[in-house]
Motif scaffolding. Sequence first.
Motif, PDB file in Angstrom:
ATOM      1  N   GLY A  66       0.953  -1.005  -0.238  1.00  0.00           N
ATOM      2  CA  GLY A  66       0.289  -0.125  -0.291  1.00  0.00           C
ATOM      3  C   GLY A  66       1.228   1.569  -0.246  1.00  0.00           C
ATOM      4  O   GLY A  66       1.809   1.038  -0.458  1.00  0.00           O
ATOM      5  N   LEU A 109      -5.983   9.832  -6.171  1.00  0.00           N
ATOM      6  CA  LEU A 109      -4.505  10.538  -6.031  1.00  0.00           C
ATOM      7  C   LEU A 109      -3.629   9.403  -7.326  1.00  0.00           C
ATOM      8  O   LEU A 109      -3.652   8.130  -7.040  1.00  0.00           O
ATOM      9  N   PHE A 120      -9.544  15.912   0.565  1.00  0.00           N
ATOM     10  CA  PHE A 120      -8.275  15.179   1.351  1.00  0.00           C
ATOM     11  C   PHE A 120      -8.455  15.706   2.412  1.00  0.00           C
ATOM     12  O   PHE A 120      -8.862  17.058   3.625  1.00  0.00           O
ATOM     13  N   LEU A 129     -10.335   7.263   0.490  1.00  0.00           N
ATOM     14  CA  LEU A 129      -8.827   7.469   0.744  1.00  0.00           C
ATOM     15  C   LEU A 129      -8.618   6.054   1.780  1.00  0.00           C
ATOM     16  O   LEU A 129      -7.969   6.411   2.525  1.00  0.00           O
ATOM     17  N   PRO A 164      -0.082   1.424   3.784  1.00  0.00           N
ATOM     18  CA  PRO A 164      -0.899   1.505   3.989  1.00  0.00           C
ATOM     19  C   PRO A 164      -2.496   1.427   3.799  1.00  0.00           C
ATOM     20  O   PRO A 164      -1.843   1.236   2.271  1.00  0.00           O
ATOM     21  N   VAL A 170      -5.379   7.092   4.124  1.00  0.00           N
ATOM     22  CA  VAL A 170      -5.039   8.079   4.901  1.00  0.00           C
ATOM     23  C   VAL A 170      -5.048   7.742   6.327  1.00  0.00           C
ATOM     24  O   VAL A 170      -5.986   8.216   6.817  1.00  0.00           O
ATOM     25  N   GLU A 196      -3.377   7.847   8.476  1.00  0.00           N
ATOM     26  CA  GLU A 196      -3.321   8.782  10.593  1.00  0.00           C
ATOM     27  C   GLU A 196      -4.269  10.112  11.060  1.00  0.00           C
ATOM     28  O   GLU A 196      -4.716   9.867  11.587  1.00  0.00           O
TER      29      GLU A 196
HETATM   30  P1  AMP Z   1       4.364   4.971   1.539  1.00  0.00           P
HETATM   31  O1  AMP Z   1       5.408   6.135   1.958  1.00  0.00           O
HETATM   32  O2  AMP Z   1       4.374   5.250   0.335  1.00  0.00           O
HETATM   33  O3  AMP Z   1       4.020   4.030   2.244  1.00  0.00           O
HETATM   34  O4  AMP Z   1       3.110   6.332   1.514  1.00  0.00           O
HETATM   35  C1  AMP Z   1       2.796   6.398   3.184  1.00  0.00           C
HETATM   36  C2  AMP Z   1       1.306   7.594   2.995  1.00  0.00           C
HETATM   37  O5  AMP Z   1       0.298   6.853   2.202  1.00  0.00           O
HETATM   38  C3  AMP Z   1       0.766   8.063   4.121  1.00  0.00           C
HETATM   39  O6  AMP Z   1       0.754   8.774   4.274  1.00  0.00           O
HETATM   40  C4  AMP Z   1      -1.142   7.698   3.561  1.00  0.00           C
HETATM   41  O7  AMP Z   1      -1.915   8.900   4.584  1.00  0.00           O
HETATM   42  C5  AMP Z   1      -0.717   8.048   2.032  1.00  0.00           C
HETATM   43  N1  AMP Z   1      -1.826   7.188   1.292  1.00  0.00           N
HETATM   44  C6  AMP Z   1      -2.463   5.464   1.578  1.00  0.00           C
HETATM   45  N2  AMP Z   1      -3.124   5.939   1.345  1.00  0.00           N
HETATM   46  C7  AMP Z   1      -3.859   7.333   0.239  1.00  0.00           C
HETATM   47  C8  AMP Z   1      -4.937   7.146  -0.783  1.00  0.00           C
HETATM   48  N3  AMP Z   1      -5.706   6.730  -0.477  1.00  0.00           N
HETATM   49  N4  AMP Z   1      -4.570   8.876  -0.863  1.00  0.00           N
HETATM   50  C9  AMP Z   1      -3.733   9.723  -0.463  1.00  0.00           C
HETATM   51  N5  AMP Z   1      -2.862   9.447   0.242  1.00  0.00           N
HETATM   52  C10 AMP Z   1      -2.526   7.922   1.244  1.00  0.00           C
END
Ligand code: AMP
Length: 389
Positions: A194, A237, A272, A291, A316, A319, A321
């Motif tokens: 993810g 995104l 967002f 999201l 993940p 989002v 967080e």
């Molecule tokens: P990564 O560092 O590539 O593992 O990405 C982690 C980040 O991806 C986290 O901060 C999440 O909030 C973000 N993220 C996960 N799913 C989504 C989404 N559907 N849209 C935008 N950001 C995302």
Amino acid sequence: MVKSIKDLNLKGKKTFIRVDFNVPIKDGVVGDDTRIQEAAKTIRYAMEQGARVALCSHLGRPKGEKKMEFSLKPVADYINAKNIFPVKFVEDCVGKVVEDAVNNMKDGEVILLENVRFYKGEEKNDPEFTKELAKPFEVYVNDAFGTCHRKHASVYGAAELINDKAAGFLVEKEAKYFDKLIKNPEKPLAAIIGGAKVSDKIGVIKSLLKIADVILIGGAMAYTFLKYKGISTGTSLVEDEQMDTVRDVLSQADKSGIKILLPCDHIISDKFGGEPSVCNEQAIPDGYMGLDIGPKSREEYTKALEPCKTVLWNGPMGVFEQPAYAEGTFAIANKLASLGVTVIVGGGDSVSAVKKAGVAANISHISTGGGASLEYVEFGTLPGIDILR
Ligand code: AMP
């Protein structure tokens, strides 16, 4: 197999240990000390064996300059104040001051060298700098998994110059889990990938196509896959320039009989972090963005994990967080903890999700390196580990 520190004779030996003390420091005070605590096992073992230990680490990105806000002195002060082990700080990592400090040590004593990234030669693995760094030492130990993907002087070059070398306990455990995952995993093997971008994880996904039975895609990168398949993704995104990559991945998976799961529903919002709502369809309506994975996807994904004997998780599902978009990620964390099989979690966000869910104790291996764990899977080894073999 990587040689273990337990295979070395450390008594009276001048021992260089590369640790990862890149801890958060605010106003000269150490915040989260997890990395120090994790390396302490190796350090205490070396002390008990009568080694003369010099700890070497980087802190932040001083970019080859002596910027004192990146000094490791506060780390030495913290270690002493908390009685983690007695340590003396040395104001450089090369030169006479280090040689003198090392020559004056008694068996079982520990010094912490100043930030190795104060020198440009560190990141360049410069031969002259490497020689200086390694000069006072007879034994090399690497316990800094998070930097093992970097071919830096303290990670690679110094290990090349010192014959007697091994992995510390942290690196040994990482190598054990990742080697087994890559070379001889118990099957079926599932990978859950993810996070934000396809482009960050494409190397890993391509390597996983050689070993996994099923790949579960979540996070924003799922929308790039859905868009490629002609499914509307609203304002989610999407990396339009990754369409060719996605085509290659899907066609390779198809040829190899590997299942790739994409979310069939979503938690969406018009902006967002805005109000969440469930989108029961795979297609996302105009003006909305995905999201998190939706309830049906949570069920499908967790069910797909049930027959698996090995699972790798990085990134993940949404989002996470923000609590409104965290359910998909936590559903994965909780499921993984209940499986009772080999589960490897890597990457800062997935690790923090597992900890937040309170299930870390039920995960076989929580990797201490985000980038390093991805590159391990992508390339099948890491420079800092390869040089120890
Ligand atoms: P990564 O560092 O590539 O593992 O990405 C982690 C980040 O991806 C986290 O901060 C999440 O909030 C973000 N993220 C996960 N799913 C989504 C989404 N559907 N849209 C935008 N950001 C995302």
